[in-house]
Enzyme design. Sequence first.
Site, PDB file in Angstrom:
ATOM      1  CE1 TYR A  16      -4.105   1.654   0.095  1.00 40.76           C
ATOM      2  CE2 TYR A  16      -3.421   2.643   2.169  1.00 40.76           C
ATOM      3  CZ  TYR A  16      -4.317   2.565   1.117  1.00 40.76           C
ATOM      4  OH  TYR A  16      -5.402   3.390   1.093  1.00 40.76           O
ATOM      5  CB  CYS A  23      -8.622   7.504   0.116  1.00 42.55           C
ATOM      6  SG  CYS A  23     -10.194   6.936   0.751  1.00 42.55           S
ATOM      7  CG  HIS A  24      -5.055   7.076  -1.851  1.00 44.00           C
ATOM      8  ND1 HIS A  24      -6.270   6.559  -2.193  1.00 44.00           N
ATOM      9  CD2 HIS A  24      -4.399   6.104  -1.196  1.00 44.00           C
ATOM     10  CE1 HIS A  24      -6.351   5.315  -1.757  1.00 44.00           C
ATOM     11  NE2 HIS A  24      -5.230   5.008  -1.158  1.00 44.00           N
ATOM     12  N   GLY A  25      -5.405  11.802  -0.794  1.00 48.31           N
ATOM     13  CA  GLY A  25      -5.075  13.217  -0.886  1.00 48.31           C
ATOM     14  C   GLY A  25      -5.216  13.852  -2.255  1.00 48.31           C
TER      15      GLY A  25
END
Lengths: 429, 176
Positions: A296, B140-142
Amino acid sequence: MSGQSTYQPTSAVGKWFESRLPVMGLVHDTMLNFPTPKNLNYWWTFGGILATFLVLQIITGIVLAMQYTPHVDFAFESVEKIMRDVNYGWLLRYAHANGASMFFLAVYIHIFRGLYYGSYKQPRELLWIIGVIIYLVMMATAFMGYLLPWGQMSFWGATVITNFFSAFPIVGDPIVEWLRGGFVVGNPTLNRFFSLHYLTPFILVGLVGLHVWALHVPGNANPTGVEVKSVKDDTVPFHPYYTLKDSFAIVVFMILFLWFVFFAPNFLGEVDNYIKANPLVTPAHIVPEWYFLPFYAILRAVPDKLGGVLLMFASIGVLFILPWLDTSKVKSATFRPLYKQFFFIFVAVSIGLGYLGGKPAEGGYILAARILTAYYFAHFLIIMPILGLIEKPKKLPESIAKAVLDKNGDDPGGGGAPAEAVTAPETKG
Amino acid sequence: MAHTDQSDTTRRDFLYIATGSFAAATAFSIWPLIDQMNPDASVLALSSTEVDLTPVEVGQSMTVKWRGSPIFIRRRTAEEIKEALAVPLEDLPDPEADSERAEKPEWLIMVGVCTHLGCIPKGQKLGDERGDYNGWFCPCHGSHYDTAGRIRKGPAPLNLVVPPIEYLEETKIRIG
């Protein structure tokens, strides 16, 4: 080390059976009388531990499937029912969930053992490649199993991971819809994941059979990396020597497993998964289960979507070609002073990536993840090929028997092998 | 043997063709097994929905569900529209003019699914973090989206998707 069976049935029934179906001979040759290097340390017991956990997961999984309902309206409730109403349901579910974690812990130790002792090198390349395939199928199994409780992390983890495929141009979106059976993760997704989660463990059983078969052709590697030269001097029969050593290791590992099951059953899980899946609300901080965190971190380290997905797949893909990236003829890191240091740096980098995978993707964490990702690939693609060319390995012992005798001080004349080098693998245990 | 010499076709040719046909037929029979995993008729049947926009005031947002995904409906303020129009297209990773995204500038209607890995961006509720560009922000991932829902910063490759919309009345739309 494969050859004519030495199995001699004694009873009349045994002879009758063996001449028609030589299955007892197969068991005898592969699990009892199999010649095994006499110097295997405890790092070699993880194969047996893994086999044990595969069986345990299948058993607990089969009984959990008797209580579970794979439907979006009932899945979450049926898991709660297992926890509250079903006799020993809590034990079975906690054993299954923590069993998956222990399975991954053991497989990581098993893989790093292979990396340290060069177990992937000729003539065991295929054995190693089958192992990497097993690892991939394990990941798929764990991922699909994680959707089944239908909690928030289940739902959003499955959403994010099926979305990986949308990174591919043109075919991406149709693939995602095909995988999900809808435009979003929903009931069709839950149903097929349940079906496949029940199937893949049996594929694993088959792959493990091939893995063991591929192991039994060249025989076990060992901490010196010196191949067996004399079956009489260098090996002992698998039973009782390694059946007992493995059994002892399994019991010790079980203590850790049962400690989690009974005293910290939710320690490795995510609290958000006790909230029922809600397709309209994303949890503030999505993290996968701990065993996926390094990958991840690699995914998030890349600012480009397709690039991140490809690099993540490549991080496992590179393991397939590892036998040909390592140019050193010496197998064991015990006799490779430089590789030994880089091995431990690599372990630290992998753990570091795992740590970063659990942190939010911002600021310094992203920068650190990028550096460690670059190092992860450099280890395989640059360091491994170069090390073999520039490193001067220590002197190898003449044989396994010699190494063992030197270590025990039974041979004061010495074989010329440095004492420290020979003892090191043993102290690793 | 005599009759085989008269022809170029041998019994072996027949075997090859028969085996090839058998393999082809087997390959075709796999298709239903694969295709059954695609979205079924009942999923596809839910692919349009009608929404009444009347309750939404200027500066407010509403979220409705379409094909299982959230649809972000925002009645933009004059300032937000101005902000969206002021951005030069060359500054955008996925260049798209504001007019292409909002048929009526006041109403911005988009699929509320981050184009990175499918999380739901924040920015619909009043207290939400709205990112560096005052639009939507995916935690979540910006990924940061601007007031036209266009990607400005972060790993998402594309703007938030504008679904097919038809204005049935002044304040009534059909999505899909």
